[in-house]
Design a protein around this motif. Structure first.
Motif, PDB file in Angstrom:
ATOM      1  N   GLU A   1       0.688   3.987  -2.907  1.00  0.00           N
ATOM      2  CA  GLU A   1       0.315   5.350  -2.500  1.00  0.00           C
ATOM      3  C   GLU A   1       1.322   6.380  -2.993  1.00  0.00           C
ATOM      4  O   GLU A   1       0.957   7.504  -3.347  1.00  0.00           O
ATOM      5  CB  GLU A   1       0.175   5.429  -0.987  1.00  0.00           C
ATOM      6  CG  GLU A   1      -1.123   4.857  -0.455  1.00  0.00           C
ATOM      7  CD  GLU A   1      -1.209   4.866   1.055  1.00  0.00           C
ATOM      8  OE1 GLU A   1      -0.153   5.040   1.706  1.00  0.00           O
ATOM      9  OE2 GLU A   1      -2.322   4.691   1.591  1.00  0.00           O
ATOM     10  N   SER A   2       2.589   5.998  -3.034  1.00  0.00           N
ATOM     11  CA  SER A   2       3.624   6.936  -3.492  1.00  0.00           C
ATOM     12  C   SER A   2       3.490   7.256  -4.974  1.00  0.00           C
ATOM     13  O   SER A   2       4.073   8.237  -5.452  1.00  0.00           O
ATOM     14  CB  SER A   2       5.012   6.355  -3.212  1.00  0.00           C
ATOM     15  OG  SER A   2       5.324   5.281  -4.095  1.00  0.00           O
TER      16      SER A   2
ATOM     17  N   GLU B   1      -5.260  11.821  -3.915  1.00  0.00           N
ATOM     18  CA  GLU B   1      -5.964  10.548  -4.044  1.00  0.00           C
ATOM     19  C   GLU B   1      -5.528   9.573  -2.948  1.00  0.00           C
ATOM     20  O   GLU B   1      -4.440   9.716  -2.375  1.00  0.00           O
ATOM     21  CB  GLU B   1      -5.705   9.932  -5.420  1.00  0.00           C
ATOM     22  CG  GLU B   1      -6.328  10.721  -6.553  1.00  0.00           C
ATOM     23  CD  GLU B   1      -6.162  10.064  -7.899  1.00  0.00           C
ATOM     24  OE1 GLU B   1      -6.959  10.358  -8.802  1.00  0.00           O
ATOM     25  OE2 GLU B   1      -5.218   9.261  -8.058  1.00  0.00           O
ATOM     26  N   ALA B   2      -6.381   8.596  -2.658  1.00  0.00           N
ATOM     27  CA  ALA B   2      -6.096   7.623  -1.606  1.00  0.00           C
ATOM     28  C   ALA B   2      -6.498   6.233  -2.074  1.00  0.00           C
ATOM     29  O   ALA B   2      -7.358   6.081  -2.954  1.00  0.00           O
ATOM     30  CB  ALA B   2      -6.844   7.979  -0.328  1.00  0.00           C
ATOM     31  N   LEU B   3      -5.888   5.224  -1.470  1.00  0.00           N
ATOM     32  CA  LEU B   3      -6.209   3.847  -1.808  1.00  0.00           C
ATOM     33  C   LEU B   3      -7.507   3.416  -1.130  1.00  0.00           C
ATOM     34  O   LEU B   3      -7.874   3.938  -0.082  1.00  0.00           O
ATOM     35  CB  LEU B   3      -5.077   2.919  -1.366  1.00  0.00           C
ATOM     36  CG  LEU B   3      -3.739   3.083  -2.078  1.00  0.00           C
ATOM     37  CD1 LEU B   3      -2.728   2.094  -1.520  1.00  0.00           C
ATOM     38  CD2 LEU B   3      -3.892   2.885  -3.586  1.00  0.00           C
TER      39      LEU B   3
ATOM     40  N   ARG C   1       0.820  -1.213   0.000  1.00  0.00           N
ATOM     41  CA  ARG C   1       0.000   0.000   0.000  1.00  0.00           C
ATOM     42  C   ARG C   1       0.856   1.266   0.000  1.00  0.00           C
ATOM     43  O   ARG C   1       0.562   2.225  -0.726  1.00  0.00           O
ATOM     44  CB  ARG C   1      -0.962  -0.016   1.190  1.00  0.00           C
ATOM     45  CG  ARG C   1      -2.122  -0.964   1.004  1.00  0.00           C
ATOM     46  CD  ARG C   1      -3.098  -0.966   2.164  1.00  0.00           C
ATOM     47  NE  ARG C   1      -4.296  -1.723   1.806  1.00  0.00           N
ATOM     48  CZ  ARG C   1      -5.373  -1.207   1.232  1.00  0.00           C
ATOM     49  NH1 ARG C   1      -5.407   0.090   0.970  1.00  0.00           N
ATOM     50  NH2 ARG C   1      -6.402  -1.958   0.917  1.00  0.00           N
ATOM     51  N   ALA C   2       1.883   1.272   0.817  1.00  0.00           N
ATOM     52  CA  ALA C   2       2.739   2.459   0.870  1.00  0.00           C
ATOM     53  C   ALA C   2       3.392   2.712  -0.484  1.00  0.00           C
ATOM     54  O   ALA C   2       3.509   3.861  -0.932  1.00  0.00           O
ATOM     55  CB  ALA C   2       3.806   2.296   1.952  1.00  0.00           C
TER      56      ALA C   2
ATOM     57  N   LEU D   1       0.347   7.550  -6.495  1.00  0.00           N
ATOM     58  CA  LEU D   1      -0.961   8.136  -6.754  1.00  0.00           C
ATOM     59  C   LEU D   1      -0.858   9.617  -7.068  1.00  0.00           C
ATOM     60  O   LEU D   1       0.074  10.312  -6.638  1.00  0.00           O
ATOM     61  CB  LEU D   1      -1.875   7.951  -5.542  1.00  0.00           C
ATOM     62  CG  LEU D   1      -2.301   6.536  -5.167  1.00  0.00           C
ATOM     63  CD1 LEU D   1      -3.210   6.577  -3.949  1.00  0.00           C
ATOM     64  CD2 LEU D   1      -2.987   5.821  -6.320  1.00  0.00           C
TER      65      LEU D   1
END
Length: 239
Positions: free
Chosen positions: A158-159, A165-167, A154-155, A161
């Motif tokens: 996320e980097s 925005e968010a997962l 996830r991290a 995106l």
């Protein structure tokens, strides 16, 4: 033998390519199955699972239709939600296990196993012909799919995106921009680790693949997918 849009990337990385469900797919990379397995358990790995199939069901009768042919309670899926289920014959025998995402009020996307896509699609179409207000669309050629799995998955995503925005959470889905590419991001990992699946236009999948590897993800083949799934009793259909 069909090829995913990442076939050239797999060749360049030295992957061992094998036939699987009518596709030529990477079974492992030079690092080996054990290293790939541990990369997912301890860090982050990325799988090309573009051989999976997708079926879109849309229209005012979509919910009633899916409620009839899937074993789980489809009415419980909120817009932006996901659900695991099985597709059954009339006698209760299982045709496939699959995920269904509710993309809008009357629009759903169901992901099928690669080996079963044709028969699943035919089953959907056969029963849709007896239903009202529902359209079944084969979307398999419209998506490539990358599964990013592991405690750092996830991290890492996320980097990549777009700003702001968010997962999605677990069993949720959102539309987002990953490494500049529009994607449907789904929080339904299948390796016993956290992670997301990225459904992308096939032509743009190599851009995202490269960005994931540049950010530290290890490429992982089908063999480690099987060992990871077996380790947590996520049995692969048909094996």
């Amino acid at each position: 033998m069909r090829l995913t849009s990442l076939h050239g990337r797999h060749q360049a990385a030295g992957a061992k390519l094998v036939p699987f469900a009518g596709w030529e797919m990477p079974v492992q990379y030079p690092a080996g199955i054990r290293a790939e397995h541990l990369a997912v358990r301890e860090g982050v790995g990325v799988f090309d699972v573009s051989h999976m199939g997708e079926v879109e069901t849309a229209g005012p009768g979509a919910l009633a239709f899916l409620q009839r042919i899937l074993s789980n309670d489809v009415s419980k899926i909120a817009v932006g939600g996901a659900q695991y289920s099985v597709l059954c014959r009339e006698d209760g025998g299982v045709l496939d296990d699959l995920f269904t995402y509710r993309l809008a009020e009357d629009r759903y996307l169901t992901v099928t196993n690669a080996a079963n896509h044709a028969k699943d699609l035919a089953w959907f179409q056969r029963h849709a012909a007896e239903a009202d207000g529902v359209e079944v669309i084969d979307r398999a050629s419209d998506y490539a799919m990358l599964a990013v799995q592991g405690p750092r998955a996830r991290a890492l995503v996320e980097s990549l995106l777009a700003q702001g925005e968010a997962l999605p959470g677990r069993f949720k889905t959102v539309e987002a921009t990953v490494a500049g590419v529009p994607a449907l991001v789904c929080g339904t990992g299948y390796t016993g680790e956290d992670g997301v699946e990225l459904l992308l236009p096939p032509a743009h999948a190599p851009i995202v693949w490269d960005a994931l590897l540049d950010a530290g993800a290890a490429p992982v083949g089908l063999a480690a997918r099987d060992t990871l799934r077996l380790e947590v009793c996520f049995h692969l259909y048909g094996n």
